[in-house]
Design an enzyme around this catalytic site. Structure first.
Site, PDB file in Angstrom:
ATOM      1  N   PRO A 153       0.802  -1.228   0.000  1.00 18.90           N
ATOM      2  CA  PRO A 153       0.000   0.000   0.000  1.00 18.90           C
ATOM      3  C   PRO A 153       0.834   1.277   0.000  1.00 18.90           C
ATOM      4  CG  PRO A 153       0.050  -0.944   2.191  1.00 18.90           C
ATOM      5  CD  PRO A 153       0.836  -1.882   1.318  1.00 18.90           C
ATOM      6  N   CYS A 154       1.468   1.563  -1.142  1.00 15.31           N
ATOM      7  CA  CYS A 154       2.257   2.778  -1.251  1.00 15.31           C
ATOM      8  C   CYS A 154       1.378   4.015  -1.143  1.00 15.31           C
ATOM      9  CB  CYS A 154       3.037   2.788  -2.560  1.00 15.31           C
ATOM     10  SG  CYS A 154       2.013   2.581  -4.016  1.00 15.31           S
TER      11      CYS A 154
END
Lengths: 177, 272
Positions: free
Chosen positions: B162-163
């Site tokens: 989850p950048c």
């Protein structure tokens, strides 16, 4: 085949793989004498072929003779592989396990294969590299002499003499047992 | 391969027959070591194309140009998934819930630095965000904040790693593989109040502390979200919060490497 590659590289590759997977694998298996090496060589040869195709223009792909070209990729890979292996401290081939059996085959089939094939496969490994390559390409995977000449980059006459010397040697080795 | 054979040495030649018998079929699974497979799946920001190998999920793509982008990046054939080649278990739930901790990913071909960055981003829970500098500090490269941004921008498996939960400390969402608007929508859908973060940033508040627990957190930490307004105190830097007697939260870990931040006058939260 070339048309499929031109239409869609990935779908064309799937066709290329389906058509020649057994040819490439059989050659790799009988050149290297090892199931695991044959898997590595086959996977690497097809991957390199794909990467090369991705960089070719349409004319080059259209003019391709896929089978000879693919086998050339494999043989280049095999030569590098054999050379790297030769540089390492030489493992005594006779101490290594004889040609691992396909883990997917049932026991009976494996036993039959062992009796008929393994002795000959072992003899094949005792041939000098160029004779082994010629014999495998001619008599294991049944390529025509002209195509073997292309793949090995040697004249047809030389292919024939490698094959006949290789066969003579195999007969001698087999008879000596 | 043997059916078209014409034995060169006549029918009685056992050697040639034996050699022909040495041909073998390539094992069934071998293609999966060469080619990746792809599926089309619903995602939180529309339809996604997902490529996977025998090692795990390798690539997540939205919009056009999927095959070309995959080829340029991985140099590997990409074939449609078949009945025998299903995507890794847990892909759909991971995309639906934003929780992908157990999902197998194929991160070969990634630099150690990028892997460190992305694995650290993976620890940020849904509904929370962290600044770029926090990642840099966590991986022991506090000065590499820009490189962290680049590594996140090149994330091959957005949403799964989850950048999007790494944001600018001024409350702006920041850059994203799928574009900044998509990042904002995603964070809102996960329950991140970006508007509030921007308001806090406008007041120079980047940390929230509770005078009942004596703990200071990132504003989106689930511990910080529970602080009652009467007991809530905002700080510009961690050093100021520490000077005021607060200890860093052990859940969101704001302490990591950030203690050296320049100190200055703190700001109370007034009407927060």
């Amino acid at each position: 085949m070339c048309k499929a590659l031109l239409d869609d590289l990935d779908e064309g590759f799937a066709e290329l793989y389906a058509a020649y997977r057994n040819l490439v694998f059989s050659t790799a298996l009988r050149l290297s004498g090892r199931w695991a090496c044959a898997e590595d060589l086959t996977a690497e040869a097809f991957l390199r072929a794909y990467r090369a195709l991705a960089g070719y223009d349409r004319d080059r792909i259209a003019a391709l003779q896929p089978r000879a070209w693919l086998m050339t990729v494999l043989m280049n890979l095999w030569r590098n592989w054999a050379r790297t292996k030769a540089r390492k401290p030489p493992p005594d081939l006779r101490d290594e396990p004889v040609d691992a059996v396909d883990p997917g085959q049932d026991v009976e089939a494996a036993a039959v294969r062992r009796e008929t094939g393994d002795e000959l496969a072992e003899l094949l490994r005792q041939l000098p590299e160029e004779q082994r390559a010629a014999v495998v390409l001619r008599h294991v995977v049944d390529l025509p002499i002209s195509e073997i000449a292309t793949v090995l980059k040697i004249p047809q006459g030389t292919v024939k003499s490698h094959v006949s010397r290789g066969l003579r040697r195999l007969r001698a080795l087999g008879g000596a047992r | 391969m043997t059916e078209n054979r014409t034995p060169a040495g006549g029918t009685g030649d056992r050697l040639l027959a034996g050699l022909a018998g040495l041909a073998a079929d390539a094992p069934d699974g071998l293609l999966d070591r060469i080619a990746a497979r792809w599926v089309s799946v619903p995602g939180p920001i529309g339809e996604l194309r997902v490529a996977f190998t025998d090692q795990g999920v390798a690539y997540v793509h939205a919009g056009d140009g999927f095959a070309e982008a995959f080829r340029a990046r991985f140099g590997r054939p990409l074939l449609p998934a078949g009945a025998r080649t299903r995507p890794p278990a847990g892909l759909l739930p991971a995309l639906r819930t934003g929780r992908a901790a157990g999902l197998r990913l194929d991160l070969r071909g990634m630099s150690d630095f990028q892997r460190d960055v992305l694995e650290t981003a993976r620890t940020i829970p849904r509904g929370e965000v962290r600044p770029y500098a926090w990642i840099a500090a966590r991986i022991g490269r506090p000065k590499a904040v820009r490189a962290v941004g680049t590594a996140l921008a090149n994330n091959p498996v957005p949403l799964l790693l989850p950048c999007h939960r790494v944001t600018r400390s001024d409350g702006a969402a920041g850059e994203y593989v799928f574009g900044t608007p998509a990042k904002e929508r995603l964070l809102l859908a996960e329950g991140v109040d970006l508007e509030r973060l921007r308001r806090l940033a406008g007041e120079r508040v980047f940390y929230l502390a509770s005078d009942t627990t004596g703990i200071v957190c990132f504003p989106t930490c689930h511990n910080a979200r529970r602080i009652a307004p009467a007991h809530r105190h905002g700080f510009r830097t961690l050093a100021l919060a520490r000077a005021a007697g607060y200890r860093p939260c052990r859940t969101c870990r704001p302490a990591q490497g950030l203690a050296s931040q320049a100190s200055g006058p703190g700001s109370g939260l007034g009407g927060m």
